[in-house]
Design a protein around this motif. Structure first.
Motif, PDB file in Angstrom:
ATOM      1  N   PRO A 109       0.822  -1.213   0.000  1.00 25.93           N
ATOM      2  CA  PRO A 109       0.000   0.000   0.000  1.00 25.93           C
ATOM      3  C   PRO A 109       0.851   1.257   0.000  1.00 25.93           C
ATOM      4  CG  PRO A 109      -0.086  -1.101   2.148  1.00 25.93           C
ATOM      5  CD  PRO A 109       0.702  -1.980   1.245  1.00 25.93           C
ATOM      6  N   ARG A 110       0.687   2.047  -1.045  1.00 26.04           N
ATOM      7  CA  ARG A 110       1.409   3.315  -1.143  1.00 26.04           C
ATOM      8  C   ARG A 110       0.674   4.219  -2.120  1.00 26.04           C
ATOM      9  NH1 ARG A 110       5.518   0.116  -3.832  1.00 26.04           N
ATOM     10  NH2 ARG A 110       6.841   0.386  -2.010  1.00 26.04           N
ATOM     11  N   GLY A 111       0.975   5.516  -2.054  1.00 28.19           N
ATOM     12  CA  GLY A 111       0.365   6.470  -2.968  1.00 28.19           C
ATOM     13  C   GLY A 111      -0.880   7.108  -2.385  1.00 28.19           C
ATOM     14  N   ARG A 112      -1.612   7.839  -3.213  1.00 27.25           N
ATOM     15  CA  ARG A 112      -2.786   8.582  -2.769  1.00 27.25           C
ATOM     16  C   ARG A 112      -4.022   7.694  -2.753  1.00 27.25           C
ATOM     17  NH1 ARG A 112      -5.298  13.814  -5.812  1.00 27.25           N
ATOM     18  NH2 ARG A 112      -5.161  12.332  -7.536  1.00 27.25           N
ATOM     19  N   LEU A 113      -4.732   7.690  -1.628  1.00 27.70           N
ATOM     20  CA  LEU A 113      -5.989   6.952  -1.476  1.00 27.70           C
ATOM     21  C   LEU A 113      -7.112   7.964  -1.323  1.00 27.70           C
ATOM     22  CD1 LEU A 113      -7.626   4.359  -1.032  1.00 27.70           C
ATOM     23  CD2 LEU A 113      -7.053   4.508   1.398  1.00 27.70           C
TER      24      LEU A 113
END
Length: 311
Positions: A90-94
């Protein structure tokens, strides 16, 4: 012609030194390798290799093109690895959209805990009183309330249940008395919450029969938090979503009336586009909510029956 595949074949021929050696490493025939390089040259309208009976040599154009090919293929591999990793790490913009009350009172505190577990995820929480189009507005997950969900291609995960309750301030009840039956509500000042999600009607189920309480033209407001504040000042009796009323109950500003009755029961759902190749940040967020919300909604009880949650 698959240009990227032809570029891979071309670079492999240069590295291997011959068409035959390149074909062996690629699992292709020598004729297939030769044909792909020729098609690439025709596509580019430039000769990349000088061919003799003994060896292959790069032309000046071929030498420059080889350098670009190595860079492009490396970037392509990195992009594939990054995209593939999105399903693992899980990484980046959510981007999450939620109903205002739900987001303020439940999701915002849970978002802080989620961020501690997954610091590489940048959680973007948008709150409003409307239901967005998940795909058109670029949201990853929508947390919504609904009695029934319409048919769609979205995946829906049920996270919990919420409903509305009747409540008033101790100061109001001390002055006007406590209604013990639905009939007695008509003798009180009933405040109207204009809520687009829960609705503004007071319809109770009494012994299996629905009964609607007629509300007078008294105080009305379209935000549940504002209604809780007004009712807390002793303005009258109101109906509030349990996730708004629960905190006021725990603090003693409001008390619940007619506890045997529930209104506007709704399911809390997480909606997202697909189970296939589910991004890790979406998967972990939904799993986190499924794990954490039962701690709030213990068993069949909801927030108003779990005052210690707000302690």
């Amino acid at each position: 012609m698959d240009v990227f595949q032809a570029m891979r074949v071309f670079t492999r021929v240069v590295d291997a030194g011959t068409f035959t050696a390149a074909a062996q490493t690629l699992g292709l025939s020598t004729a297939q390798v030769s044909r792909q390089v020729s098609e690439l040259e025709s596509h580019l309208q430039a000769r990349l290799l000088q061919r003799t009976t003994r060896r292959l040599g790069l032309t000046e154009v071929g030498s420059r093109y080889l350098e670009r090919c190595r860079h492009i293929l490396s970037e392509l591999e990195d992009a594939g690895a990054e995209a593939g990793g999105a399903y693992l790490m899980p990484r980046g913009r959510l981007r999450v959209h939620a109903i205002t009350g739900l987001g303020t009172h439940l999701l915002a505190p849970l978002a802080a805990r989620y961020s501690e577990l997954y610091p590489e995820v940048n959680l973007e929480l948008t709150l409003s009183q409307r239901h967005p189009d998940l795909l058109e507005e670029g949201q990853d997950v929508v947390i919504t309330l609904a009695r029934e969900l319409p048919d769609s291609e979205l995946v829906a995960q049920l996270l919990g249940t919420t409903y509305s309750v009747v409540c008033a301030a101790p100061s109001y009840l001390g002055q006007h008395g406590i209604p013990m039956t639905l009939d007695e509500l008509s003798q009180h000042r009933c405040l109207r919450l204009l809520d687009p999600v829960f609705g503004d009607s007071w319809t109770f189920t009494d012994n299996g029969v629905e009964r609607a309480i007629r509300l007078g033209e008294t105080f009305q407001v379209n935000v549940a938090e504002a209604m809780a504040q007004a009712a807390g000042e002793g303005m009258g009796i109101c109906v509030l979503p349990d996730l708004i009323a629960a905190k006021a109950f725990a603090q003693g500003r409001l008390v619940r009336l007619l506890a045997e009755h529930r209104l506007h029961e709704r399911g809390i759902y997480a909606l997202y586009p697909s189970r296939r190749f589910l991004d890790a940040k979406v998967r972990t967020w939904v799993e986190f909510l499924k794990e954490q919300l039962p701690l709030v909604f213990r068993g069949n009880r909801t927030l108003v029956e779990n005052p210690t949650y707000w302690a």
